[in-house]
Design an enzyme around this catalytic site. Structure first.
Site, PDB file in Angstrom:
ATOM      1  N   LYS A 191     -28.211 -17.073 -57.692  1.00  0.00           N
ATOM      2  CA  LYS A 191     -28.775 -15.962 -58.341  1.00  0.00           C
ATOM      3  C   LYS A 191     -29.748 -16.583 -59.525  1.00  0.00           C
ATOM      4  CE  LYS A 191     -29.902 -13.729 -61.422  1.00  0.00           C
ATOM      5  NZ  LYS A 191     -31.320 -13.821 -62.305  1.00  0.00           N
ATOM      6  N   GLU A 267     -21.297 -22.843 -68.548  1.00  0.00           N
ATOM      7  CA  GLU A 267     -22.006 -23.730 -69.331  1.00  0.00           C
ATOM      8  C   GLU A 267     -22.997 -23.284 -69.939  1.00  0.00           C
ATOM      9  OE1 GLU A 267     -21.388 -27.063 -69.064  1.00  0.00           O
ATOM     10  OE2 GLU A 267     -20.337 -27.121 -67.250  1.00  0.00           O
ATOM     11  N   CYS A 304     -30.277 -27.324 -73.379  1.00  0.00           N
ATOM     12  CA  CYS A 304     -28.866 -26.465 -74.022  1.00  0.00           C
ATOM     13  C   CYS A 304     -28.403 -27.671 -75.133  1.00  0.00           C
ATOM     14  CB  CYS A 304     -27.922 -26.711 -72.888  1.00  0.00           C
ATOM     15  SG  CYS A 304     -27.846 -28.002 -71.686  1.00  0.00           S
ATOM     16  N   GLU A 405     -28.939 -20.829 -81.828  1.00  0.00           N
ATOM     17  CA  GLU A 405     -29.699 -21.751 -80.969  1.00  0.00           C
ATOM     18  C   GLU A 405     -31.036 -21.264 -80.918  1.00  0.00           C
ATOM     19  OE1 GLU A 405     -28.674 -21.254 -76.767  1.00  0.00           O
ATOM     20  OE2 GLU A 405     -28.684 -23.548 -76.653  1.00  0.00           O
TER      21      GLU A 405
HETATM   22  P1  NAD Z   1     -29.593 -16.578 -70.072  1.00  0.00           P
HETATM   23  O1  NAD Z   1     -28.134 -16.350 -70.253  1.00  0.00           O
HETATM   24  O2  NAD Z   1     -30.324 -15.375 -70.486  1.00  0.00           O
HETATM   25  O3  NAD Z   1     -29.889 -16.362 -68.221  1.00  0.00           O
HETATM   26  C1  NAD Z   1     -29.012 -16.920 -67.536  1.00  0.00           C
HETATM   27  C2  NAD Z   1     -28.736 -16.465 -66.134  1.00  0.00           C
HETATM   28  O4  NAD Z   1     -28.225 -15.200 -66.279  1.00  0.00           O
HETATM   29  C3  NAD Z   1     -30.150 -15.735 -65.637  1.00  0.00           C
HETATM   30  O5  NAD Z   1     -30.297 -16.006 -64.043  1.00  0.00           O
HETATM   31  C4  NAD Z   1     -30.137 -14.424 -65.882  1.00  0.00           C
HETATM   32  O6  NAD Z   1     -30.809 -13.603 -65.005  1.00  0.00           O
HETATM   33  C5  NAD Z   1     -28.640 -14.178 -65.879  1.00  0.00           C
HETATM   34  N1  NAD Z   1     -28.229 -12.885 -66.542  1.00  0.00           N
HETATM   35  C6  NAD Z   1     -28.969 -12.449 -67.678  1.00  0.00           C
HETATM   36  N2  NAD Z   1     -28.097 -11.327 -68.047  1.00  0.00           N
HETATM   37  C7  NAD Z   1     -27.149 -11.116 -67.025  1.00  0.00           C
HETATM   38  C8  NAD Z   1     -26.089 -10.218 -66.829  1.00  0.00           C
HETATM   39  N3  NAD Z   1     -25.862  -9.327 -67.851  1.00  0.00           N
HETATM   40  N4  NAD Z   1     -25.408 -10.344 -65.798  1.00  0.00           N
HETATM   41  C9  NAD Z   1     -25.467 -11.193 -65.103  1.00  0.00           C
HETATM   42  N5  NAD Z   1     -26.291 -12.201 -64.977  1.00  0.00           N
HETATM   43  C10 NAD Z   1     -27.277 -12.238 -66.274  1.00  0.00           C
HETATM   44  O7  NAD Z   1     -30.120 -17.939 -70.062  1.00  0.00           O
HETATM   45  P2  NAD Z   1     -31.657 -18.405 -70.088  1.00  0.00           P
HETATM   46  O8  NAD Z   1     -32.237 -17.984 -71.028  1.00  0.00           O
HETATM   47  O9  NAD Z   1     -31.805 -18.090 -68.615  1.00  0.00           O
HETATM   48  O10 NAD Z   1     -31.296 -19.911 -70.473  1.00  0.00           O
HETATM   49  C11 NAD Z   1     -31.197 -20.369 -71.629  1.00  0.00           C
HETATM   50  C12 NAD Z   1     -29.625 -20.768 -72.055  1.00  0.00           C
HETATM   51  O11 NAD Z   1     -29.185 -21.337 -71.091  1.00  0.00           O
HETATM   52  C13 NAD Z   1     -29.550 -21.450 -73.344  1.00  0.00           C
HETATM   53  O12 NAD Z   1     -28.479 -20.558 -73.883  1.00  0.00           O
HETATM   54  C14 NAD Z   1     -28.957 -22.642 -72.827  1.00  0.00           C
HETATM   55  O13 NAD Z   1     -28.147 -23.202 -73.916  1.00  0.00           O
HETATM   56  C15 NAD Z   1     -28.090 -22.512 -71.806  1.00  0.00           C
HETATM   57  N6  NAD Z   1     -27.939 -23.636 -70.847  1.00  0.00           N
HETATM   58  C16 NAD Z   1     -27.039 -24.427 -70.871  1.00  0.00           C
HETATM   59  C17 NAD Z   1     -26.763 -25.325 -70.151  1.00  0.00           C
HETATM   60  C18 NAD Z   1     -25.363 -26.153 -70.100  1.00  0.00           C
HETATM   61  O14 NAD Z   1     -25.167 -26.954 -69.204  1.00  0.00           O
HETATM   62  N7  NAD Z   1     -24.400 -25.823 -71.293  1.00  0.00           N
HETATM   63  C19 NAD Z   1     -27.760 -25.812 -69.572  1.00  0.00           C
HETATM   64  C20 NAD Z   1     -29.023 -25.343 -69.412  1.00  0.00           C
HETATM   65  C21 NAD Z   1     -29.111 -24.210 -70.367  1.00  0.00           C
END
Ligand code: NAD
Length: 502
Positions: A191, A267, A304, A405
């Site tokens: 997804k 992650e 991230c 963040e």
């Molecule tokens: P997000 O948490 O908003 O979304 C991530 C994914 O989760 C998306 O596919 C989204 O559709 C899904 N999602 C959102 N709400 C959900 C729910 N209630 N149930 C299930 N799935 C849901 O994050 P983002 O804005 O897409 O990405 C940015 C974040 O990702 C930042 O916090 C960044 O630090 C983190 N990140 C971490 C790493 C790592 O390796 N640690 C790498 C890249 C990004």
């Protein structure tokens, strides 16, 4: 650098018609209820395409297809060498389709085309190659036990793995999940983030072209609270592998508890400290200041592990601040991300732009000193979700800008006295993803490596590494590792087999 000009990329973008349907059981299909969502190009607010929006019913279909493919063994029981060959071919196909995949990332989330071509897409190919290489290196063991007993430990795939990925490196973050899951013999449902589904939909097709069986890699774009939640709650999903915010990461643990106790690997976010000790002088100080700017402004700060907290020893603080302003202010220039010379695109969307500008306003209210940036570029770029590279000095670790963040091109400079104080500031965070120290003093570097609470640490470098390096966080940055052999093993489960001979 690409051989195509801005005009070439623009013309490709203008005539580009991506696949917008879900990919389930080897084919593109419409969502059961026909819902769609739009992907907006953040550089100019134009609609890139309207994608099928998967919901619970589509997730059900995809998980069912994955489950059948897993049970029949078309992939899970395929000879390791054959599975390797499919993933090697997939890596080659990623390379062959690099320009199209790069264009998809740029249009979806505003990443500079040159970054896509030189980082994201080659790293995706590396990821599939690395995990392909690992497939026949997964070994069980024979334990040392009684004479009449053979005690085996087998490493087996888990079943259906749900992967939920973010938008900041759309295909790469998905590959860090899907490649080890597939290499270990699992079937998968991916997804992708709703902001950036295009390249993941293409990946599924390339997997089939590479000889992957139908049903083994399914891709269901959709909203997080619909498709993502349905996947994480699904009773037939044995593991969910999530990359995204800490807030949503915590929901994954709840969903697992509310459903089938599936394994959860997370992650999540970061607020990573990049620490500059007092012995840095002259050229070393200048180089370090430039590296500090790269560590926060690369990918518009939407990384991230971005080095967003720049901790500088009081002894060198004045010189370092000047060097950072001199080297860092113009290192990244907002521009049209389709321009091969551009190194800074817009943020992923206008909501992010508002959030980052809000964080800038809050930092000013809390007393941080704005050294440069904090605003948006005007002119041709005014319709885009841009934020100029920004630096705050005079930050202390209690300010929101040092704790939350920001996920944008905003650096905070925090002074300290000596490594012990730097460590105490650095570790005073809910996050523990990455950290770095810059010094010529090996003893201090070693102390830093031992005492810093972060999963990925660097000495005199930042955000370097290769596929062998485990990438993942401590504390609320997550509970897993991506890349590396350990990640592959996390997509297997150990089975203990006790043979009695008598
Ligand atoms: P997000 O948490 O908003 O979304 C991530 C994914 O989760 C998306 O596919 C989204 O559709 C899904 N999602 C959102 N709400 C959900 C729910 N209630 N149930 C299930 N799935 C849901 O994050 P983002 O804005 O897409 O990405 C940015 C974040 O990702 C930042 O916090 C960044 O630090 C983190 N990140 C971490 C790493 C790592 O390796 N640690 C790498 C890249 C990004």
């Amino acid at each position: 650098m690409t051989d195509l000009t801005l005009a070439d990329w623009q013309s490709r973008a203008d005539s580009f018609r991506p696949e917008t349907r879900l990919f389930i059981d080897g084919d593109y299909v419409d969502a059961v209820e026909g819902n769609r969502f739009e992907s907006i190009n953040p550089a100019d607010r134009s609609v890139v395409a309207a994608f099928s929006a998967g919901n619970e019913k589509d997730i059900d279909r995809a998980v069912a297809a994955a489950k059948v493919s897993f049970k029949t063994g078309v992939w899970s029981k395929m000879a390791p060498r054959d599975r390797m060959n499919v993933l090697y071919r997939l890596a080659d196909l990623v390379d062959e389709n690099a320009k199209e995949l790069a264009l998809m990332e740029t249009l979806d989330m505003g990443k500079p085309i040159n970054d896509c071509l030189t980082m994201d897409i080659p790293f995706v190919a590396d990821t599939f190659r690395y995990f392909a290489e690992c497939i026949d290196k997964i070994e069980g063991s024979i334990t040392n036990t009684e004479n009449d007993v053979l005690s085996l430990i087998l490493r087996q795939p888990i079943g259906v793995v749900g992967a939920i990925s973010p938008w900041n490196f759309p295909l790469l973050m998905a590959a860090w999940k899907v490649a080890p899951a597939l290499a270990a013999g699992n079937s998968t449902v991916l997804k992708p983030a709703e902001q950036s589904p295009m390249s993941c939909l293409k990946l599924a097709k390339l997997f089939m072209e590479a000889g992957g069986p139908a049903g083994v890699l399914n891709v269901v774009p959709g909203l997080g609270e619909e498709a993502g939640k349905a996947l994480a709650l699904h009773m037939d999903v044995s593991k969910v592998s999530f990359t995204g915010s800490t807030e949503v990461g915590k929901l994954m643990l709840i969903y697992a508890g509310q459903s089938n106790m599936k394994k959860v690997s997370l992650e999540c976010g970061g607020k990573s400290p990049n620490i500059f000790l007092g012995d840095l002088v002259g050229d070393k100080l200048e180089q370090a200041a430039e590296a500090a700017a790269h560590a926060i402004y690369l990918n518009m700060g939407e990384v991230c592990s971005a080095g967003s907290r720049i901790l500088v020893d009081q002894k060198i603080h004045g010189d370092f601040l000047e060097a950072f302003k001199e080297k860092g202010k113009d290192l990244y220039k907002p521009g049209n991300p389709l321009d091969p010379g551009c190194n800074m695109g817009p943020l992923v969307d206008h909501q992010s732009q508002d959030r980052v500008l809000g964080a800038v306003a809050q930092a000013k209210v809390e007393g941080a000193t704005l050294e440069f940036g904090g605003d948006t570029p005007g002119g041709d770029l005014s319709a885009g979700a841009y934020v100029n590279p920004t630096l705050f000095s005079g930050v202390n670790n209690t300010m929101t800008i040092a704790r939350a963040e920001t996920f944008g091109p905003v650096a905070s400079m925090i002074p300290f006295n000596g490594l012990d104080e730097a460590l105490s500031i650095a570790n005073d965070s809910i996050y523990g993803l990455a950290a770095a120290v810059w010094t010529n003093d090996l003893n201090l570097a070693h102390q830093f490596v031992r005492d810093i609470e972060a999963g990925t640490v660097f000495v005199n470098s930042y955000d370097e590494g290769d596929m062998t390096q485990p990438f993942g966080g401590f504390k609320q940055s997550g509970n897993a590792k991506d890349k590396c052999f350990e990640s592959l093993l996390s997509y297997t489960q150990a089975k203990a087999a006790w043979f009695r001979f008598s």
